[in-house]
Scaffold this active site. Structure first.
Site, PDB file in Angstrom:
ATOM      1  N   SER A  60      -4.579  11.579  -1.352  1.00 37.99           N
ATOM      2  CA  SER A  60      -3.725  10.289  -1.017  1.00 37.99           C
ATOM      3  C   SER A  60      -4.172   9.979   0.172  1.00 37.99           C
ATOM      4  O   SER A  60      -3.801   8.625   0.338  1.00 37.99           O
ATOM      5  CB  SER A  60      -2.311  10.850  -1.319  1.00 37.99           C
ATOM      6  OG  SER A  60      -1.938  12.073  -0.445  1.00 37.99           O
ATOM      7  N   GLN A  88      -7.556  18.561   2.935  1.00 37.19           N
ATOM      8  CA  GLN A  88      -6.849  17.350   2.827  1.00 37.19           C
ATOM      9  C   GLN A  88      -6.566  16.792   1.529  1.00 37.19           C
ATOM     10  O   GLN A  88      -7.575  16.726   0.874  1.00 37.19           O
ATOM     11  CB  GLN A  88      -7.562  16.475   3.774  1.00 37.19           C
ATOM     12  CG  GLN A  88      -7.268  16.798   5.332  1.00 37.19           C
ATOM     13  CD  GLN A  88      -7.815  15.656   6.106  1.00 37.19           C
ATOM     14  OE1 GLN A  88      -8.607  16.041   7.154  1.00 37.19           O
ATOM     15  NE2 GLN A  88      -7.750  14.293   6.199  1.00 37.19           N
ATOM     16  N   SER A 100      -2.104  -9.424  -2.963  1.00 37.08           N
ATOM     17  CA  SER A 100      -0.884  -8.881  -3.266  1.00 37.08           C
ATOM     18  C   SER A 100       0.409  -9.863  -2.937  1.00 37.08           C
ATOM     19  O   SER A 100       1.604  -9.456  -3.200  1.00 37.08           O
ATOM     20  CB  SER A 100      -0.774  -7.656  -2.456  1.00 37.08           C
ATOM     21  OG  SER A 100      -1.656  -6.654  -2.747  1.00 37.08           O
ATOM     22  N   ARG A 107      -6.729   3.178  18.214  1.00 38.39           N
ATOM     23  CA  ARG A 107      -6.492   4.501  18.726  1.00 38.39           C
ATOM     24  C   ARG A 107      -7.220   4.888  20.155  1.00 38.39           C
ATOM     25  O   ARG A 107      -6.335   5.758  21.199  1.00 38.39           O
ATOM     26  CB  ARG A 107      -6.721   5.595  17.706  1.00 38.39           C
ATOM     27  CG  ARG A 107      -5.767   5.677  16.470  1.00 38.39           C
ATOM     28  CD  ARG A 107      -6.105   6.486  15.371  1.00 38.39           C
ATOM     29  NE  ARG A 107      -5.397   6.289  14.401  1.00 38.39           N
ATOM     30  CZ  ARG A 107      -5.924   6.678  12.968  1.00 38.39           C
ATOM     31  NH1 ARG A 107      -6.932   7.154  12.920  1.00 38.39           N
ATOM     32  NH2 ARG A 107      -4.952   6.551  12.101  1.00 38.39           N
ATOM     33  N   CYS A 129      -3.647  11.196  10.390  1.00 43.84           N
ATOM     34  CA  CYS A 129      -2.712  12.027   9.724  1.00 43.84           C
ATOM     35  C   CYS A 129      -2.785  13.493  10.054  1.00 43.84           C
ATOM     36  O   CYS A 129      -2.109  14.255  10.330  1.00 43.84           O
ATOM     37  CB  CYS A 129      -2.622  11.690   8.180  1.00 43.84           C
ATOM     38  SG  CYS A 129      -4.329  11.805   7.593  1.00 43.84           S
ATOM     39  N   GLY A 156       0.995  -1.117  -0.080  1.00 39.96           N
ATOM     40  CA  GLY A 156       0.063   0.219   0.028  1.00 39.96           C
ATOM     41  C   GLY A 156       0.982   1.310  -0.227  1.00 39.96           C
ATOM     42  O   GLY A 156       2.116   1.236   0.136  1.00 39.96           O
ATOM     43  N   ALA A 157       0.210   2.548  -0.157  1.00 37.56           N
ATOM     44  CA  ALA A 157       0.766   3.580  -0.138  1.00 37.56           C
ATOM     45  C   ALA A 157       1.550   4.098   0.868  1.00 37.56           C
ATOM     46  O   ALA A 157       3.081   4.240   1.101  1.00 37.56           O
ATOM     47  CB  ALA A 157       0.124   4.737  -0.506  1.00 37.56           C
ATOM     48  N   HIS A 203      -1.525  17.442   3.911  1.00 34.46           N
ATOM     49  CA  HIS A 203      -2.892  18.395   4.181  1.00 34.46           C
ATOM     50  C   HIS A 203      -2.314  19.678   4.731  1.00 34.46           C
ATOM     51  O   HIS A 203      -1.213  19.750   5.241  1.00 34.46           O
ATOM     52  CB  HIS A 203      -3.074  17.560   5.416  1.00 34.46           C
ATOM     53  CG  HIS A 203      -3.892  16.196   5.112  1.00 34.46           C
ATOM     54  ND1 HIS A 203      -4.086  15.444   3.784  1.00 34.46           N
ATOM     55  CD2 HIS A 203      -4.165  14.873   5.832  1.00 34.46           C
ATOM     56  CE1 HIS A 203      -4.479  14.475   3.863  1.00 34.46           C
ATOM     57  NE2 HIS A 203      -4.658  13.946   5.103  1.00 34.46           N
TER      58      HIS A 203
END
Length: 345
Positions: free
Chosen positions: A162, A159, A44, A103, A132, A16-17, A252
């Site tokens: 991506s 934002q 993947s 979180r 983020c 992934g990114a 962002h």
């Protein structure tokens, strides 16, 4: 870190990114790795990724993947983290989780190293990486919180696409081309892939990131509100957020209004921000110098500018905060936590 012991490390969501950025940073930072295991979905698995001149074959992530793994960095979505992190912890792995899965779990520290690095040592196997948009804001506000105290934060975000993944980037680029060519553009990703209504992102601003709660706030907005209080360790801070998706690829941007508990000197405020770890002050209105997403893209730091006293409240400030959402907003924050663990051991 060359004198450190070497660690067996796993990256979950390697293709992934964010996973790709984690792998790149582990290489660039020369993280003390004995063996690197790259894990992903079955779809993947089998892909080969480069690391330090070698090709590593990506394996399917399973509950058995973590035997002998000391540090695992997760960025494959909340459901994957919920399913696999408990197995990793049982195997003795320290998990750094980039998703929202843990979180707000009271047992799990939520860490931005520039803000609350001491919380890492309280982990019970899992350390959560914040959202983020939250990370860059609390990193910039931490020196002001320590010096003056903070009573209220109002944030509006701008934002990058991506943050919604590679498909959202492709959708924005495709739509831009279609609109410029005068063709009809049919959106199919944004604002939320799983919801029926889609909106054009090209040449637009969408005031919805993630799903809505009954209170009228989105998931993204509630993350910023709740995570800020937890990271700062202060439930008394009033936080409100409006999160907006704009047609920018990386980075962002945030407009932040903050009320301090004490009077302040604006030059002292700028000095505190400029001297804060991981923060770069870019604030010269006379020369039109201020943080831009295009300048922040690809950089590890968080950039702050447009710092000014509010006109209606003498104890309030306004500022502009910009950071690369895939780096400080995700991959770099996670690698920083891993580096701290490596040094401590």
């Amino acid at each position: 870190m060359s004198n450190q012991k070497l660690f067996n490390v796993a990256v979950v969501g390697a293709t992934g990114a964010v996973g790709e950025q984690i792998i790149r940073l582990l290489e660039e930072r020369n993280f003390p790795i004995k063996e690197l295991k790259l894990l992903s979905s079955a779809r993947s698995a089998g892909v080969k990724l480069a690391f330090k001149g070698q090709e590593i074959t990506v394996q399917e992530a399973t509950p058995e993947s973590f035997q002998g793994v000391e540090i695992a960095l997760f960025s494959a979505g909340g459901d994957v983290s919920k399913a696999l992190a408990p197995h990793a912890v049982k195997a003795g792995t320290i998990c750094i989780d980039n998703t929202s899965a843990y979180r707000m779990d009271p047992e799990t520290p939520l860490v931005v190293p520039e803000v609350n690095v001491d919380k890492i040592n309280e982990h019970k196997g899992i350390i959560a990486n914040p959202n983020c948009s939250t990370i860059q804001m609390v990193a910039a506000l931490k020196p002001l919180y320590d010096r003056f105290g903070i009573s209220k934060i109002i944030v509006s975000t701008y934002q990058a696409v991506s943050g919604a993944g590679a498909k959202a980037i492709n959708e924005m680029l495709r739509q831009s081309k279609e609109v410029l060519e005068g063709r009809e553009s049919n959106p199919d990703i944004l604002p939320v892939g799983s919801l029926p209504v889609k909106h054009q992102i090209a040449f637009n601003a969408i005031p919805q990131i993630d799903k809505f709660h009954e209170n009228g706030f989105t998931n993204e907005e509630m993350k910023m509100i709740l995570e800020t209080k937890k990271i700062m360790g202060d439930e008394s801070i009033d936080v409100t957020a409006t999160c907006v998706r704009i047609p920018v690829v990386y980075g962002h941007s945030e407009s932040v209004y903050v009320e301090l508990k004490e009077d302040f000197d604006i030059e002292e405020v700028k000095t505190l921000i400029a001297n804060a770890p991981g923060i770069v002050l870019v604030d010269n209105p006379a020369e039109q110098q201020y943080p831009l997403a295009t300048d922040a893209a690809g950089k590890l730091e968080t950039f702050v500018g447009r710092v000014r006293r509010d006109l209606s409240n003498p104890r309030a400030l306004n500022m502009w905060i910009v950071s690369d959402n895939l780096l400080k907003g995700a991959a770099w924050n996670a690698v920083q936590i891993a580096e701290y663990i490596a040094i401590e051991q």
